[in-house]
Design an enzyme around this catalytic site. Structure first.
Site, PDB file in Angstrom:
ATOM      1  N   ASN A  26     -10.502  -3.302  -6.521  1.00  0.00           N
ATOM      2  CA  ASN A  26      -9.683  -2.356  -7.305  1.00  0.00           C
ATOM      3  C   ASN A  26     -10.251  -2.043  -8.691  1.00  0.00           C
ATOM      4  OD1 ASN A  26      -6.465  -3.469  -5.950  1.00  0.00           O
ATOM      5  ND2 ASN A  26      -7.764  -1.778  -5.304  1.00  0.00           N
ATOM      6  N   ASP A  52       0.846  -1.197   0.000  1.00  0.00           N
ATOM      7  CA  ASP A  52       0.000   0.000   0.000  1.00  0.00           C
ATOM      8  C   ASP A  52       0.879   1.243   0.000  1.00  0.00           C
ATOM      9  OD1 ASP A  52      -2.286   1.515   0.046  1.00  0.00           O
ATOM     10  OD2 ASP A  52      -2.792   1.101   2.141  1.00  0.00           O
TER      11      ASP A  52
HETATM   12  C1  FPP Z   1      -1.899   0.137  -3.262  1.00  0.00           C
HETATM   13  O1  FPP Z   1      -1.432   1.445  -3.412  1.00  0.00           O
HETATM   14  C2  FPP Z   1      -1.412  -0.711  -4.317  1.00  0.00           C
HETATM   15  C3  FPP Z   1      -2.223  -1.326  -5.220  1.00  0.00           C
HETATM   16  C4  FPP Z   1      -3.674  -1.186  -5.251  1.00  0.00           C
HETATM   17  C5  FPP Z   1      -1.713  -2.195  -6.248  1.00  0.00           C
HETATM   18  C6  FPP Z   1      -0.389  -2.802  -5.996  1.00  0.00           C
HETATM   19  C7  FPP Z   1       0.255  -2.926  -7.296  1.00  0.00           C
HETATM   20  C8  FPP Z   1       1.557  -2.885  -7.538  1.00  0.00           C
HETATM   21  C9  FPP Z   1       2.595  -2.842  -6.508  1.00  0.00           C
HETATM   22  C10 FPP Z   1       2.064  -2.875  -8.925  1.00  0.00           C
HETATM   23  C11 FPP Z   1       1.591  -4.010  -9.793  1.00  0.00           C
HETATM   24  C12 FPP Z   1       1.916  -5.329  -9.218  1.00  0.00           C
HETATM   25  C13 FPP Z   1       2.599  -6.321  -9.836  1.00  0.00           C
HETATM   26  C14 FPP Z   1       2.727  -7.633  -9.166  1.00  0.00           C
HETATM   27  C15 FPP Z   1       3.210  -6.171 -11.139  1.00  0.00           C
HETATM   28  P1  FPP Z   1      -2.506   2.602  -3.529  1.00  0.00           P
HETATM   29  O2  FPP Z   1      -2.646   2.931  -4.969  1.00  0.00           O
HETATM   30  O3  FPP Z   1      -3.786   2.216  -2.868  1.00  0.00           O
HETATM   31  O4  FPP Z   1      -1.776   3.722  -2.725  1.00  0.00           O
HETATM   32  P2  FPP Z   1      -2.468   4.926  -1.927  1.00  0.00           P
HETATM   33  O5  FPP Z   1      -3.257   4.316  -0.802  1.00  0.00           O
HETATM   34  O6  FPP Z   1      -1.294   5.721  -1.445  1.00  0.00           O
HETATM   35  O7  FPP Z   1      -3.322   5.678  -2.907  1.00  0.00           O
END
Ligand code: FPP
Length: 250
Positions: free
Chosen positions: A67, A19
């Site tokens: 998501n 996250d």
């Molecule tokens: C949360 O950060 C992260 C995600 C919803 C997706 C995680 C994805 C990756 C690390 C990249 C793709 C993965 C692979 C395996 C290639 P957020 O966007 O919710 O962050 P925030 O809470 O700060 O907005």
């Protein structure tokens, strides 16, 4: 005379709620997708850090069933990154003997992602040292509903007995059926929620929450979470005294 430090117990299975990609990007005036791009780099470094530290299984929450509700360009960007990452990583998985697995409704992912997933899973299926599990289009509630449906169908077909309703028999219908439960669950970015991740499987896991945003997460952060895990006493419903006396008789 000073005592030798107790040996570190490395958790067999570590699961991570990655996250903070969006906040990482925002704090730099960058679009959210840049945070995800950096997040992919951290997926790569963490996979190898886990292996170096002796972790046998690493599960990463890469895309939840919720998501899909994000802006369409972010969802599309995440799918493209996933496809690109898998294509680029295949040779490294083979070189470093990492088995790839998935949990979640992967049949609902874009066809290109499904294809490269199939290729990578098949090409790495025989590795046994280290497993990377990507949770993709995953959510525990959806998983439980799918498992309950499959379990009911198995009962109707006479393959399961309704009175043999233990968790052990039900859990064979979860997408984690052949995977051990996580020992340690880490969530980055300072949030302290579980967000529909491995709700049943994490029943006895230890939780470590770190303020580090996922793109900044390093091998040192993983080692520090493992050190914290070592300070916990996992009791599995027993008393502390019971645990100590069973350890003494071993
Ligand atoms: C949360 O950060 C992260 C995600 C919803 C997706 C995680 C994805 C990756 C690390 C990249 C793709 C993965 C692979 C395996 C290639 P957020 O966007 O919710 O962050 P925030 O809470 O700060 O907005």
């Amino acid at each position: 005379m000073s005592q030798a430090p107790a040996p570190i117990t490395v958790p067999h299975h570590v699961a991570i709620i990655m996250d903070g990609n969006g906040r990482w990007a925002k704090s730099r005036g960058l679009p959210r997708i840049e945070g995800h791009r950096r997040g992919v780099e951290t997926v790569r470094t963490t996979t190898f850090a886990a292996r170096d530290l002796g972790v046998k299984m690493l599960t990463l929450y890469a895309f939840s069933v919720e998501n899909w509700k994000r802006p369409q360009d972010e969802v599309g960007g995440l799918m493209s990154l996933l496809e690109y990452y898998l294509q680029k990583e295949l040779d490294t998985f083979i070189r470093d003997r990492v088995r790839l697995r998935t949990i979640g409704r992967t049949h609902e992912l874009p066809a290109g992602v499904q294809k490269v997933l199939r290729t990578t899973i098949e090409a790495t299926a025989h590795f046994t040292d280290c497993t990377l599990v990507l949770a993709l289009n995953y959510g525990s509630r959806t998983e439980v509903v799918d498992a309950a449906r499959a379990y009911a169908a198995a009962v109707a077909a006479g393959k399961e007995k309704l009175n043999d309703n233990s968790y052990a028999s039900f859990s064979r219908y979860l997408s984690t059926a052949d995977l051990p439960d996580p020992d340690l669950v880490i969530r980055t970015s300072g949030e302290t929620r579980i967000s529909n991740f491995l709700l049943l499987q994490a029943a006895y896991a230890e939780f470590v929450f770190t303020p580090t945003l996922w793109p900044d997460f390093t091998k040192a952060d993983l080692a520090s979470a493992i050190a914290e895990y070592n300070r916990r006493e996992r009791r599995f419903g027993l008393t502390s005294e019971q645990l100590k006396s069973s350890a003494a008789t071993k």
